[in-house]
Design a protein around this motif. Structure first.
Motif, PDB file in Angstrom:
ATOM      1  N   MET A 149       0.845  -1.204   0.000  1.00 22.70           N
ATOM      2  CA  MET A 149       0.000   0.000   0.000  1.00 22.70           C
ATOM      3  C   MET A 149       0.875   1.248   0.000  1.00 22.70           C
ATOM      4  O   MET A 149       0.888   2.003   0.970  1.00 22.70           O
ATOM      5  CB  MET A 149      -0.922  -0.020   1.220  1.00 22.70           C
ATOM      6  CG  MET A 149      -1.773  -1.270   1.311  1.00 22.70           C
ATOM      7  SD  MET A 149      -2.888  -1.283   2.741  1.00 22.70           S
ATOM      8  CE  MET A 149      -1.704  -1.306   4.093  1.00 22.70           C
ATOM      9  N   MET A 152      -0.845   4.634   0.853  1.00 21.79           N
ATOM     10  CA  MET A 152      -1.691   4.734   2.041  1.00 21.79           C
ATOM     11  C   MET A 152      -0.822   4.979   3.267  1.00 21.79           C
ATOM     12  O   MET A 152       0.076   4.187   3.551  1.00 21.79           O
ATOM     13  CB  MET A 152      -2.514   3.459   2.238  1.00 21.79           C
ATOM     14  CG  MET A 152      -3.352   3.464   3.525  1.00 21.79           C
ATOM     15  SD  MET A 152      -4.264   1.915   3.779  1.00 21.79           S
ATOM     16  CE  MET A 152      -5.566   2.127   2.565  1.00 21.79           C
ATOM     17  N   SER A 210      -4.618  -1.697  -2.018  1.00 27.47           N
ATOM     18  CA  SER A 210      -4.754  -1.063  -0.728  1.00 27.47           C
ATOM     19  C   SER A 210      -6.175  -1.145  -0.199  1.00 27.47           C
ATOM     20  O   SER A 210      -6.419  -0.994   0.982  1.00 27.47           O
ATOM     21  CB  SER A 210      -4.321   0.408  -0.802  1.00 27.47           C
ATOM     22  OG  SER A 210      -5.166   1.110  -1.679  1.00 27.47           O
TER      23      SER A 210
END
Length: 213
Positions: A149, A152, A210
């Protein structure tokens, strides 16, 4: 006076060993592939689980009679032993933050035990090793999250507010046993979580991952 110096030395060695462990881990994150990081995370989790199981047995033996009962008692403000989250990404973030939440509690157990055990007791070396390895597992999971991810932000756990400010002798025995029992159970779940996803987590790494992992 000599005993106090020995106790202080035992605690200092715990803190220094942990700090050195984190410095070593920090050099290894960027160059690892997803699959390799996942495999290392699972392997390290399994080793840490074995260490935590052995530590819990050593702890029980060092606490005298009724140690088994101490571990079954309820105590507030100790991290839980289950992984939370609806999807895999949330669950992996919870693994990372929860393991970091355990670290100050392990440090507190070590501090409390300096008042109860001789400095040469094997419990201190085992506590140091489990604390260090738990930090390494958390770090490896953080590396894995950065790969899976990249866009993120990974939340950090809040500063610990639930550490017991003052406990009597009996409460310290209970606190340590509950902390170590819950850590062992959480590591078991972490190993299961990593094992469940090890064949698919890194196969299709896209920006949408994600949300799905």
């Amino acid at each position: 006076m000599a005993r106090n110096k020995n106790l202080g030395g035992a605690l200092l060695s715990v803190l220094l060993f942990t700090a050195i462990g984190f410095l070593g881990a920090a050099e290894q994150c960027d160059s690892q592939s997803c699959g390799k990081t996942l495999r290392k995370s699972l392997k390290l989790t399994r080793v840490t689980l074995k260490n935590a199981e052995a530590l819990l047995e050593t702890y029980k033996k060092s606490q005298g009679d009724f140690a088994e009962l101490y571990c079954q008692m309820a105590m507030e403000n100790i991290p839980g032993s289950s992984i939370s989250g609806q999807v895999s990404s949330e669950r992996m973030v919870n693994v990372y933050t929860r393991l970091k939440e355990f670290l100050p509690h392990l440090k507190m157990v070590a501090e409390q035990q300096t008042e109860m055990q001789i400095p040469s007791h094997s419990l201190f070396n085992e506590l140091t090793e489990v604390q260090d390895r738990t930090g390494h597992v958390s770090f490896k999971v953080n590396c894995l999250l950065q790969i899976l991810m990249p866009n993120m932000p990974i939340p950090e756990p809040p500063k610990p507010t639930g550490l017991p400010p003052s406990l009597n002798y009996f409460q310290k025995k209970v606190y340590g046993c509950v902390v170590l029992t819950r850590l062992k159970e959480f590591l078991m779940q972490t190993a299961q979580e990593l094992r469940t996803h090890k064949d698919k987590m890194c196969m299709h790494r896209t920006p949408r991952l994600s949300q799905n992992y």
